[in-house]
Motif scaffolding. Structure first.
Motif, PDB file in Angstrom:
ATOM      1  N   GLY A  47      -7.206  14.016 -36.078  1.00  0.00           N
ATOM      2  CA  GLY A  47      -7.490  13.299 -37.323  1.00  0.00           C
ATOM      3  C   GLY A  47      -6.792  11.954 -37.388  1.00  0.00           C
ATOM      4  O   GLY A  47      -7.374  10.962 -37.840  1.00  0.00           O
ATOM      5  N   CYS A  48      -5.547  11.903 -36.924  1.00  0.00           N
ATOM      6  CA  CYS A  48      -4.814  10.629 -36.900  1.00  0.00           C
ATOM      7  C   CYS A  48      -5.499   9.623 -35.984  1.00  0.00           C
ATOM      8  O   CYS A  48      -5.647   8.448 -36.339  1.00  0.00           O
ATOM      9  CB  CYS A  48      -3.368  10.854 -36.437  1.00  0.00           C
ATOM     10  N   ILE A  49      -5.918  10.071 -34.806  1.00  0.00           N
ATOM     11  CA  ILE A  49      -6.597   9.182 -33.864  1.00  0.00           C
ATOM     12  C   ILE A  49      -7.904   8.682 -34.461  1.00  0.00           C
ATOM     13  O   ILE A  49      -8.213   7.488 -34.431  1.00  0.00           O
ATOM     14  CB  ILE A  49      -6.844   9.886 -32.510  1.00  0.00           C
ATOM     15  N   LEU A  50      -8.700   9.598 -35.031  1.00  0.00           N
ATOM     16  CA  LEU A  50      -9.983   9.203 -35.623  1.00  0.00           C
ATOM     17  C   LEU A  50      -9.791   8.283 -36.829  1.00  0.00           C
ATOM     18  O   LEU A  50     -10.547   7.324 -37.015  1.00  0.00           O
ATOM     19  CB  LEU A  50     -10.792  10.446 -36.006  1.00  0.00           C
ATOM     20  N   ALA A  51      -8.773   8.564 -37.647  1.00  0.00           N
ATOM     21  CA  ALA A  51      -8.479   7.694 -38.789  1.00  0.00           C
ATOM     22  C   ALA A  51      -8.068   6.309 -38.316  1.00  0.00           C
ATOM     23  O   ALA A  51      -8.469   5.293 -38.894  1.00  0.00           O
ATOM     24  CB  ALA A  51      -7.386   8.315 -39.654  1.00  0.00           C
ATOM     25  N   SER A  52      -7.289   6.246 -37.245  1.00  0.00           N
ATOM     26  CA  SER A  52      -6.877   4.965 -36.695  1.00  0.00           C
ATOM     27  C   SER A  52      -8.077   4.161 -36.205  1.00  0.00           C
ATOM     28  O   SER A  52      -8.163   2.948 -36.419  1.00  0.00           O
ATOM     29  CB  SER A  52      -5.883   5.192 -35.561  1.00  0.00           C
ATOM     30  N   ILE A  53      -9.019   4.850 -35.556  1.00  0.00           N
ATOM     31  CA  ILE A  53     -10.238   4.174 -35.096  1.00  0.00           C
ATOM     32  C   ILE A  53     -11.040   3.663 -36.289  1.00  0.00           C
ATOM     33  O   ILE A  53     -11.518   2.527 -36.291  1.00  0.00           O
ATOM     34  CB  ILE A  53     -11.084   5.119 -34.210  1.00  0.00           C
ATOM     35  N   ALA A  54     -11.177   4.483 -37.331  1.00  0.00           N
ATOM     36  CA  ALA A  54     -11.929   4.082 -38.522  1.00  0.00           C
ATOM     37  C   ALA A  54     -11.264   2.915 -39.251  1.00  0.00           C
ATOM     38  O   ALA A  54     -11.936   1.974 -39.685  1.00  0.00           O
ATOM     39  CB  ALA A  54     -12.083   5.273 -39.468  1.00  0.00           C
ATOM     40  N   ILE A  55      -9.946   2.956 -39.367  1.00  0.00           N
ATOM     41  CA  ILE A  55      -9.215   1.863 -40.022  1.00  0.00           C
ATOM     42  C   ILE A  55      -9.351   0.581 -39.215  1.00  0.00           C
ATOM     43  O   ILE A  55      -9.540  -0.500 -39.769  1.00  0.00           O
ATOM     44  CB  ILE A  55      -7.729   2.246 -40.236  1.00  0.00           C
ATOM     45  N   GLY A  56      -9.273   0.690 -37.904  1.00  0.00           N
ATOM     46  CA  GLY A  56      -9.464  -0.481 -37.042  1.00  0.00           C
ATOM     47  C   GLY A  56     -10.857  -1.069 -37.195  1.00  0.00           C
ATOM     48  O   GLY A  56     -11.028  -2.283 -37.279  1.00  0.00           O
ATOM     49  N   TYR A  57     -11.854  -0.201 -37.242  1.00  0.00           N
ATOM     50  CA  TYR A  57     -13.235  -0.657 -37.411  1.00  0.00           C
ATOM     51  C   TYR A  57     -13.408  -1.334 -38.772  1.00  0.00           C
ATOM     52  O   TYR A  57     -14.010  -2.404 -38.862  1.00  0.00           O
ATOM     53  CB  TYR A  57     -14.196   0.525 -37.273  1.00  0.00           C
ATOM     54  N   ALA A  58     -12.878  -0.723 -39.830  1.00  0.00           N
ATOM     55  CA  ALA A  58     -12.992  -1.306 -41.169  1.00  0.00           C
ATOM     56  C   ALA A  58     -12.247  -2.633 -41.269  1.00  0.00           C
ATOM     57  O   ALA A  58     -12.702  -3.565 -41.931  1.00  0.00           O
ATOM     58  CB  ALA A  58     -12.470  -0.327 -42.216  1.00  0.00           C
ATOM     59  N   THR A  59     -11.114  -2.734 -40.602  1.00  0.00           N
ATOM     60  CA  THR A  59     -10.360  -3.988 -40.596  1.00  0.00           C
ATOM     61  C   THR A  59     -11.144  -5.070 -39.871  1.00  0.00           C
ATOM     62  O   THR A  59     -11.206  -6.210 -40.330  1.00  0.00           O
ATOM     63  CB  THR A  59      -8.984  -3.777 -39.932  1.00  0.00           C
ATOM     64  N   GLU A  60     -11.752  -4.703 -38.748  1.00  0.00           N
ATOM     65  CA  GLU A  60     -12.554  -5.662 -37.993  1.00  0.00           C
ATOM     66  C   GLU A  60     -13.773  -6.100 -38.811  1.00  0.00           C
ATOM     67  O   GLU A  60     -14.123  -7.282 -38.833  1.00  0.00           O
ATOM     68  CB  GLU A  60     -13.000  -5.039 -36.679  1.00  0.00           C
ATOM     69  N   LYS A  61     -14.395  -5.166 -39.499  1.00  0.00           N
ATOM     70  CA  LYS A  61     -15.557  -5.475 -40.330  1.00  0.00           C
ATOM     71  C   LYS A  61     -15.167  -6.397 -41.485  1.00  0.00           C
ATOM     72  O   LYS A  61     -15.888  -7.339 -41.806  1.00  0.00           O
ATOM     73  CB  LYS A  61     -16.167  -4.183 -40.867  1.00  0.00           C
ATOM     74  N   SER A  62     -14.011  -6.145 -42.089  1.00  0.00           N
ATOM     75  CA  SER A  62     -13.561  -7.005 -43.186  1.00  0.00           C
ATOM     76  C   SER A  62     -13.174  -8.392 -42.689  1.00  0.00           C
ATOM     77  O   SER A  62     -13.260  -9.368 -43.424  1.00  0.00           O
ATOM     78  CB  SER A  62     -12.393  -6.365 -43.937  1.00  0.00           C
ATOM     79  N   ALA A  63     -12.765  -8.484 -41.436  1.00  0.00           N
ATOM     80  CA  ALA A  63     -12.412  -9.790 -40.865  1.00  0.00           C
ATOM     81  C   ALA A  63     -13.652 -10.658 -40.691  1.00  0.00           C
ATOM     82  O   ALA A  63     -13.570 -11.885 -40.748  1.00  0.00           O
ATOM     83  CB  ALA A  63     -11.713  -9.619 -39.524  1.00  0.00           C
ATOM     84  N   ARG A  64     -14.795 -10.020 -40.489  1.00  0.00           N
ATOM     85  CA  ARG A  64     -16.045 -10.772 -40.333  1.00  0.00           C
ATOM     86  C   ARG A  64     -16.655 -11.175 -41.666  1.00  0.00           C
ATOM     87  O   ARG A  64     -17.509 -12.036 -41.700  1.00  0.00           O
ATOM     88  CB  ARG A  64     -17.065  -9.941 -39.550  1.00  0.00           C
ATOM     89  N   ASN A  65     -16.216 -10.550 -42.754  1.00  0.00           N
ATOM     90  CA  ASN A  65     -16.743 -10.860 -44.076  1.00  0.00           C
ATOM     91  C   ASN A  65     -16.014 -12.082 -44.634  1.00  0.00           C
ATOM     92  O   ASN A  65     -14.829 -12.012 -44.921  1.00  0.00           O
ATOM     93  CB  ASN A  65     -16.551  -9.656 -45.005  1.00  0.00           C
TER      94      ASN A  65
END
Length: 157
Positions: free
Chosen positions: A126-144
């Protein structure tokens, strides 16, 4: 929200490292011993130093460094240009969860011993998957552009 979820991972990762991943025993009649990431690494260091080094990087350093890197980005202390590198670190960290699952599957297939999955495996995954999701959301917000502009005006205040 991302900031606080990521900070929670800084606490949850060490808990997951010491939590029991599985309980294993040689025969069904004998007591099962608990295996965690840390106890597994200790055994590896005694038998195969190179493999222990590789697993230590993937299981401990890669996910934790990614989490620290994301925290630095969330607090404006690191540029968002490093996000692709952090995402690669997260993908490398997922490799060790796959290895643990593979070991469990192989040992169950042999039929000599007994293995039970423990709560730590779910926490670690769960920690690994949450880290991947947070990284993806951070990257997505960086493009906005709206979110980037909002964070830049907060820095200037």
């Amino acid at each position: 929200m991302l900031k606080f979820a990521n900070l929670a991972l800084l606490v949850l990762f060490p808990v997951a490292w010491f939590a029991p991943l599985m309980r294993a025993g040689l025969l069904p009649l004998f007591a099962l011993s608990e295996i965690s990431v840390i106890t597994g690494l200790q055994s590896l260091w005694e038998s195969d130093v190179f493999l222990a080094l590789v697993v230590t990087v993937f299981a401990l350093f890669a996910p934790y460094m990614k989490t620290i890197g994301l925290a630095l980005i969330h607090f404006g202390l690191l540029r968002r240009k490093v996000l692709p590198v952090l995402q690669i670190m997260g993908k490398l960290a997922m490799a060790d969860v796959f290895l643990i699952a593979l070991y469990i599957t192989l040992s169950k297939g042999i039929g000599v011993g007994r293995i039970e999955v423990a709560w730590g495996l779910y926490l670690f995954t769960g920690c690994i998957l949450a880290s991947i999701a947070i990284g993806y959301a951070t990257e997505k917000s960086a493009r906005n552009p709206k979110i980037v502009a909002k964070t830049e005006t907060k820095k200037g205040s």
